[in-house]
Write a protein that holds these residues in place. Structure first.
Motif, PDB file in Angstrom:
ATOM      1  N   THR A   1      32.632  45.180  -8.826  1.00  0.00           N
ATOM      2  CA  THR A   1      31.689  46.217  -8.398  1.00  0.00           C
ATOM      3  C   THR A   1      30.269  45.876  -8.834  1.00  0.00           C
ATOM      4  OG1 THR A   1      33.467  47.852  -8.633  1.00  0.00           O
ATOM      5  CG2 THR A   1      31.220  48.685  -8.441  1.00  0.00           C
ATOM      6  N   VAL A   2      29.355  45.979  -7.891  1.00  0.00           N
ATOM      7  CA  VAL A   2      27.936  45.728  -8.156  1.00  0.00           C
ATOM      8  C   VAL A   2      27.163  47.002  -7.837  1.00  0.00           C
ATOM      9  CG1 VAL A   2      25.898  44.341  -7.587  1.00  0.00           C
ATOM     10  CG2 VAL A   2      28.180  43.283  -7.571  1.00  0.00           C
TER      11      VAL A   2
ATOM     12  N   THR B   1      32.088  55.521 -14.781  1.00  0.00           N
ATOM     13  CA  THR B   1      33.393  55.691 -14.136  1.00  0.00           C
ATOM     14  C   THR B   1      33.992  54.344 -13.784  1.00  0.00           C
ATOM     15  OG1 THR B   1      32.620  57.788 -13.198  1.00  0.00           O
ATOM     16  CG2 THR B   1      34.619  56.822 -12.248  1.00  0.00           C
ATOM     17  N   VAL B   2      33.160  53.445 -13.253  1.00  0.00           N
ATOM     18  CA  VAL B   2      33.630  52.094 -12.927  1.00  0.00           C
ATOM     19  C   VAL B   2      34.135  51.391 -14.178  1.00  0.00           C
ATOM     20  CG1 VAL B   2      32.890  49.818 -12.103  1.00  0.00           C
ATOM     21  CG2 VAL B   2      32.131  51.870 -10.905  1.00  0.00           C
ATOM     22  N   ARG B   3      33.448  51.579 -15.292  1.00  0.00           N
ATOM     23  CA  ARG B   3      33.870  50.974 -16.564  1.00  0.00           C
ATOM     24  C   ARG B   3      35.224  51.508 -17.000  1.00  0.00           C
ATOM     25  NH1 ARG B   3      33.618  52.739 -21.629  1.00  0.00           N
ATOM     26  NH2 ARG B   3      32.353  54.542 -21.014  1.00  0.00           N
TER      27      ARG B   3
ATOM     28  N   LEU C   1      37.773  40.815  -3.700  1.00  0.00           N
ATOM     29  CA  LEU C   1      37.261  42.091  -3.198  1.00  0.00           C
ATOM     30  C   LEU C   1      36.022  42.516  -3.985  1.00  0.00           C
ATOM     31  CD1 LEU C   1      40.629  44.072  -2.845  1.00  0.00           C
ATOM     32  CD2 LEU C   1      39.395  42.825  -1.074  1.00  0.00           C
ATOM     33  N   PHE C   2      34.955  42.834  -3.257  1.00  0.00           N
ATOM     34  CA  PHE C   2      33.721  43.288  -3.894  1.00  0.00           C
ATOM     35  C   PHE C   2      33.320  44.641  -3.304  1.00  0.00           C
ATOM     36  CE2 PHE C   2      33.415  39.243  -5.763  1.00  0.00           C
ATOM     37  CZ  PHE C   2      32.332  39.194  -6.633  1.00  0.00           C
ATOM     38  N   GLU C   3      32.748  45.467  -4.156  1.00  0.00           N
ATOM     39  CA  GLU C   3      32.215  46.751  -3.709  1.00  0.00           C
ATOM     40  C   GLU C   3      30.788  46.891  -4.218  1.00  0.00           C
ATOM     41  OE1 GLU C   3      33.828  51.233  -3.100  1.00  0.00           O
ATOM     42  OE2 GLU C   3      34.340  50.280  -5.005  1.00  0.00           O
ATOM     43  N   TYR C   4      29.890  47.289  -3.314  1.00  0.00           N
ATOM     44  CA  TYR C   4      28.482  47.440  -3.650  1.00  0.00           C
ATOM     45  C   TYR C   4      28.102  48.914  -3.533  1.00  0.00           C
ATOM     46  CZ  TYR C   4      28.496  42.410  -3.020  1.00  0.00           C
ATOM     47  OH  TYR C   4      28.784  41.072  -3.116  1.00  0.00           O
TER      48      TYR C   4
ATOM     49  N   CYS D   1      41.404  53.974  -6.460  1.00  0.00           N
ATOM     50  CA  CYS D   1      40.975  53.720  -7.833  1.00  0.00           C
ATOM     51  C   CYS D   1      41.482  52.367  -8.326  1.00  0.00           C
ATOM     52  CB  CYS D   1      41.474  54.825  -8.762  1.00  0.00           C
ATOM     53  SG  CYS D   1      40.845  56.456  -8.350  1.00  0.00           S
ATOM     54  N   ARG D   2      41.382  51.356  -7.475  1.00  0.00           N
ATOM     55  CA  ARG D   2      41.907  50.049  -7.827  1.00  0.00           C
ATOM     56  C   ARG D   2      41.063  49.390  -8.914  1.00  0.00           C
ATOM     57  NH1 ARG D   2      43.179  46.852  -2.330  1.00  0.00           N
ATOM     58  NH2 ARG D   2      43.601  45.256  -3.902  1.00  0.00           N
TER      59      ARG D   2
END
Length: 351
Positions: free
Chosen positions: A277-278, A297-299, A226-229, A271-272
């Motif tokens: 994430t890019v 936040t991603v970190r 799974l990727f999120e951009y 919030c998985r």
């Protein structure tokens, strides 16, 4: 010279990026057909510009939106439309085709063997709109104005070269349109082209650092699907392209969001921690600081993440790309996608 990196998918493309980019730029700018496609009359008749495309072609249209709006005097502006929206909801009254002058529609497509493109051409004919198709590979139909870039679809690096070539073609069309309309002089066109070629050289110089960041990110993404951009404005084009590329060559699932939507909606919905994430941004964007806050936040979610930015020291996991000038902020679209395609090359090599 062949290196370990050049044997990866898109490795040869990235090792020779500056040379390939300059060659593609020279090909489209020096093309006689470009002037035939956009005559002086066509340039002055355009009351509205519509950018659309399918597949990576729409990602190209997204990326070029900032370039076409950066310095434009077209009366009713520039509009970015998804191809499905254009095909099924295009309204002659809304597009203004009943006026003396017609909209100029630019379609970007990988190949001519595309049902969506065929439907779009039928719709544009019904609208009596001036239509140009920029196609990376394949032979265009005789009933359409087309700029065919003559790329080999079976080339291992086809999707990388196709994206770059269509960006260069879009740049050439934008410069042609603006020069004819008196927004750029011949001197300014030459100066901008030299600045863009210099940017290609800077991308090549950044390549070792980009490779290191991409290899590290690929290792942290091992086994994840799974990727999120997260990207804003025209940088979403690079993000969309990377999502499509990852889905095609690795079967990855992806989502595309802007930083504001992610902060206020997506974060609270899901919030998985297993989503790679890019974040694509640069210091010329007004939302740069918000994207950096999003990265924090991603970190905290302990996700594998990568920031593609021209601010090399902005974060621990940053893939540095050259800094475009404030005069030409759209130039980053030619470098933002490079860390992503190298990442997929490393991920594919470990399967």
């Amino acid at each position: 010279m062949e290196t370990v990196n050049s044997r990866l998918r898109y490795g040869h493309f990235c090792d020779n990026y500056s040379r390939l980019a300059k060659a593609q730029l020279d090909t489209v700018i020096s093309s006689v057909k470009l002037q035939q496609l956009l005559s002086v009359r066509d340039c002055f008749d355009a009351r509205k510009l519509i950018l659309t495309g399918s597949g990576i072609g729409f990602a190209v249209a997204q990326s070029l939106f900032g370039l076409f709006t950066h310095k434009s005097d077209i009366m009713f502006g520039v509009e970015l439309m998804e191809q499905s929206k254009f095909n099924y909801y295009a309204d002659p009254n809304k597009l203004g085709v009943e006026e003396p002058n017609t909209p100029l529609i630019l379609f970007f497509a990988e190949t001519w063997d595309n049902q969506d493109l065929a439907q779009s051409l039928r719709v544009s004919q019904q609208l009596y709109a001036d239509t140009i198709v920029i196609c990376a590979s394949g032979k265009g139909s005789s009933g359409a104005k087309f700029l065919e870039l003559s790329l080999k679809q079976d080339d291992l690096d086809f999707m990388g070269i196709a994206y770059l070539s269509m960006l260069c073609a879009g740049f050439a069309l934008a410069v042609r349109l603006m020069q004819v309309r008196g927004l750029y002089s011949e001197y300014e066109v030459t100066r901008i082209r030299k600045m863009l070629e210099s940017y290609f050289d800077q991308c090549q110089l950044c390549m070792p650092a980009i490779r290191n960041a991409a290899e590290d990110f690929a290792g942290r993404c091992s086994g994840k699907r799974l990727f999120e951009y997260i990207a804003d404005w025209d940088r979403a084009g690079s993000a969309n392209y990377l999502g499509i590329l990852g889905a095609r060559i690795l079967g990855l699932q992806y989502d595309l969001s802007d930083s504001e939507t992610w902060c206020h909606i997506d974060f609270w919905e899901e919030c998985r921690q297993d989503i790679c994430t890019v974040l694509v941004t640069d210091t010329n964007q007004p939302s740069f600081s918000r994207v950096m806050e999003t990265a924090n936040t991603v970190r905290l979610l302990e996700r594998p993440y990568l920031i593609i930015s021209d601010e090399a020291g902005c974060h621990s996991f940053c893939a540095p790309v050259p800094n475009a000038t404030r005069e030409l902020p759209w130039m980053n679209i030619f470098g933002n996608f490079l860390p992503g395609i190298i990442t997929f090359g490393y991920m594919e090599a470990t399967l």
